[in-house]
Structure formats: C-alpha cells, structure tokens
Design a protein around this motif. Sequence first.
Motif, mmCIF file in Angstrom:
data_model
loop_
_atom_site.group_PDB
_atom_site.id
_atom_site.type_symbol
_atom_site.label_atom_id
_atom_site.label_comp_id
_atom_site.label_asym_id
_atom_site.label_seq_id
_atom_site.Cartn_x
_atom_site.Cartn_y
_atom_site.Cartn_z
ATOM 1 N N ILE A 81 0.980 -1.645 0.198
ATOM 2 C CA ILE A 81 0.005 0.265 0.139
ATOM 3 C C ILE A 81 0.917 1.373 -0.220
ATOM 4 C CG2 ILE A 81 -0.989 1.285 1.191
ATOM 5 C CD1 ILE A 81 -2.894 -1.492 2.708
ATOM 6 N N ASN A 84 -2.153 7.684 1.319
ATOM 7 C CA ASN A 84 -1.374 7.674 2.729
ATOM 8 C C ASN A 84 -3.151 7.558 3.541
ATOM 9 O OD1 ASN A 84 -2.610 9.529 1.120
ATOM 10 N ND2 ASN A 84 0.028 11.061 1.409
ATOM 11 N N ARG A 123 -4.849 -7.502 2.199
ATOM 12 C CA ARG A 123 -4.516 -6.460 2.430
ATOM 13 C C ARG A 123 -4.744 -4.929 2.813
ATOM 14 N NH1 ARG A 123 1.926 -6.963 -0.256
ATOM 15 N NH2 ARG A 123 2.605 -5.182 1.158
ATOM 16 N N ARG A 125 -4.539 -1.350 5.530
ATOM 17 C CA ARG A 125 -4.233 -0.752 6.137
ATOM 18 C C ARG A 125 -4.753 -0.177 7.373
ATOM 19 N NH1 ARG A 125 -3.715 5.823 5.868
ATOM 20 N NH2 ARG A 125 -2.156 6.790 5.889
ATOM 21 N N LYS A 126 -4.100 0.822 8.962
ATOM 22 C CA LYS A 126 -4.762 0.684 9.815
ATOM 23 C C LYS A 126 -5.806 2.268 9.444
ATOM 24 C CE LYS A 126 -3.681 2.299 14.141
ATOM 25 N NZ LYS A 126 -2.504 3.692 15.186
ATOM 26 N N ASP A 128 -8.589 1.955 7.928
ATOM 27 C CA ASP A 128 -9.127 1.385 6.673
ATOM 28 C C ASP A 128 -10.780 0.998 6.906
ATOM 29 O OD1 ASP A 128 -7.197 2.493 4.550
ATOM 30 O OD2 ASP A 128 -6.675 0.055 4.188
ATOM 31 N N PRO A 178 -2.655 -2.321 13.540
ATOM 32 C CA PRO A 178 -1.286 -2.953 12.249
ATOM 33 C C PRO A 178 -1.071 -4.545 12.526
ATOM 34 C CG PRO A 178 0.097 -1.369 13.479
ATOM 35 C CD PRO A 178 -1.733 -1.167 14.619
ATOM 36 N N VAL A 204 -2.740 -5.875 8.108
ATOM 37 C CA VAL A 204 -2.506 -5.031 8.308
ATOM 38 C C VAL A 204 -1.878 -3.658 8.360
ATOM 39 C CG1 VAL A 204 -4.141 -2.890 9.868
ATOM 40 C CG2 VAL A 204 -5.109 -5.503 9.459
ATOM 41 N N GLU A 205 -1.809 -3.144 7.086
ATOM 42 C CA GLU A 205 -0.105 -2.396 6.758
ATOM 43 C C GLU A 205 -0.268 -1.147 7.937
ATOM 44 O OE1 GLU A 205 1.989 -1.160 4.082
ATOM 45 O OE2 GLU A 205 1.380 -2.884 2.480
ATOM 46 N N GLN A 207 0.326 2.933 9.086
ATOM 47 C CA GLN A 207 -0.066 4.381 8.111
ATOM 48 C C GLN A 207 1.297 4.927 7.557
ATOM 49 O OE1 GLN A 207 -2.002 6.623 10.513
ATOM 50 N NE2 GLN A 207 -4.265 5.708 10.552
ATOM 51 N N GLY A 209 3.568 2.673 5.984
ATOM 52 C CA GLY A 209 3.584 1.542 5.536
ATOM 53 C C GLY A 209 4.496 0.936 6.062
#
Length: 372
Positions: A81, A84, A123, A125-126, A128, A178, A204-205, A207, A209
Amino acid sequence: MTDNREHNDQSKQEVELSSGVSRKQFMKNIGGAMLSGGLLAGLPLGNKSAKAASASNGRGRPDAPKVDRVAADPRDIPSPITRNRPVTHDITLESKDVISEIEPGVEFKYMTYGGQVPGPMIRVRKGDKVNLTFKNNSQNTLLHNVDFHAVYGTGGGSKATLCPPGQTKELHFKLMYPGAFIYHCAVPKLDEHIASGMYGMIVVEPQEGLPEVDHEFYLGQHETYTNKDAGEKGFHELDTEAMKSEDPTYVLLNGEKKALTEERYGAMETEVGDTARIFMVTGGPNLTSSFHAIGNVWTKAWREGAIASEPEEYVQTCHVAPGSCGIFEMDFPVPEKSFLVDHALSRYNHKGMLGVIKVEGKEQPHIFDPQS
Ligand SMILES: [Cu+2]
C-alpha cells in the motif's frame, strides 16, 4: 465527493481481485470435474487404514468438485500500500469445499476460502474500513464462518458471518491496529475445518507503510490428520482421533506436500542481491511451526506479525504459533537453494513440510566458497 471516488477506485480493485480468483477456480473445477470420478475404489488398506476403517463413520469419499491444485501461489497477493489516506474496501470471501491431492495419488476433501490454502491474502491499512461479504458456496454441506484476529468484536466476526451453504452474510469493520493476522473458520468443529484448510491472513499495514523489498511471498503452514498412512494412495478421510492426539499424517506448506518446490509447482525465485518479505501464517490447528530458512536467516523478524514493534534482527528460527503469523525479511547475498522448513524436522522429513527459495546469480566466493 473525493471520499466517494476513493471508495469506488478501491472497491473496483478488490472486486476484480475476488472475481479473478473465482474465475480461475471455476475453470479448475470444470477441468477437474471432467477428470474425476471413481478412480480410487478397491485399493488395499495399509495398517493405519485397517485400524481406522473399523472406527470410521462410513462417510466414504464425499461429493465435492475436484480441483487440480489448492496450494496458494505465494506471489499472488495484493501490492504493497502506497496511499496515505484511509479507504473502504468491498471484499468478498467465499468458502468452497473441494477434493484435491495432498500429494500425487492422495485425495482429501479440503475446506477452503476461495479454493486455495491458505485463503486469499487480504491487504488493508490501519484506519481502513471493510464491507465484507462472506459467501458459503451452495455446493458445500456444512456451516462456515470467519474469525478475523484483526478485528475488535464478538468472535472476530465469527457469529455475524456464520452461514449455511448457499447463503451470504455481511460484516462491516474498521481496522484499528496494524499487524499480520490470521483469519480462520470458527464453527463448533473448528479444529476439523482448520485441519481441512480453512485459514488465511489479513495484513493491516501501518500508516507509514512497509519497507520496500524486491519480492513478497505468502505462506501458510497447517497440519492434517488422516485415516491412512502418509503417501498411501486413495481417498484420505479426516481422522478426528488422530487430531485429538495431535498426531498428524501431514504437515503442509500452502496446503500440499512440498507444493512450492521444483518437484511440484516450482520454487520461489530470487536473484543475488535481492531482498524478500515473507508473510507466514500458521493455521494449526495444533502445531507450532519452528520456522527456519536453511542456508539463510531472518534478517528482520516481527514475531506474531507484530509490525508496530521494532523487528528482531538475524533470527535463526521463529515460532509461529497456531492462530498467529510472522513477518520475515530475507537477504540473498549468495546463490543457493534455501529450504524453508519447520525445524521440528520430522515434519520436513516424513510429513511433507518444505518450500524452496531459489537464488540465482554469480557465485560470491568471498562470502561462501564451497571449493567444489
Ligand atoms: Cu468452516
């Protein structure tokens, strides 16, 4: 307006991802169905089968679509990801029972997410959000659901997603923390369902990355318990007594014996000087993996997939407990074949647990010089 557009862009990606998996699997099912049928009746029983047959519940070979492969392609995962900002994902996960081979000639009824083991890697991101549709394929015979370790809430969503064959359930959740987390089936006979393949990973990536690497590979270990000896041809039924004793017939990487090696679907490939990240999930249901790369080392290791923590460096063997994950980075300074094993080595030597990373390139005698 902007939010909406972002949502739609992301939705499209996710929908294409899920329908791509389904289409591929559908084609496999069709091909498999034409090849299958009555191949294995009348084979002699080995010691274990003779013993187990008397205790068998007599289910025999169940009726489910035959597929050629359940081993997840370790490279078939969403890209890292780079955005941002948070987005909302529409994700469909479908449970599918299939008959496939643990090794050539050894048939087994797998229960899967998306027709593959481990199930598709999700996949996000924190921060989301996810609109999840869980579908229980109409050809299945049992209730299934999903428990996400990445989610705050009753059963990680297992109650909300509990679903009979032919139906769908929806769940909406926000990713609050994450890490790399398992998802798995959590019906009352959850150990049987996981031993049949019902587990996968949600990453969970953070923020900020993840560090850039040249390759990413997605791997899952689980063990299964059958009523015949390892390697004995024929249809193997799940053996609940062996499962209760935690005495597996097979310990598998990506669902099949030695799937990710040159003798099956091919090794994972890298070149001298490359870096790789391994996402590893252990389904269990019972065994902890002592995960090790022979001829290499985990340059960085986030145990339990705890990516918010600082990584440990140069770790030789990492436990990946059932119901947990690990994130490992590797360097490849010399050409080699690195064997990925569970260092409880009978699982490699007798039960099928092996994957290979092939590193190609020029010899580096100042680092490693075999003199032969
Ligand atoms: Cu299930």
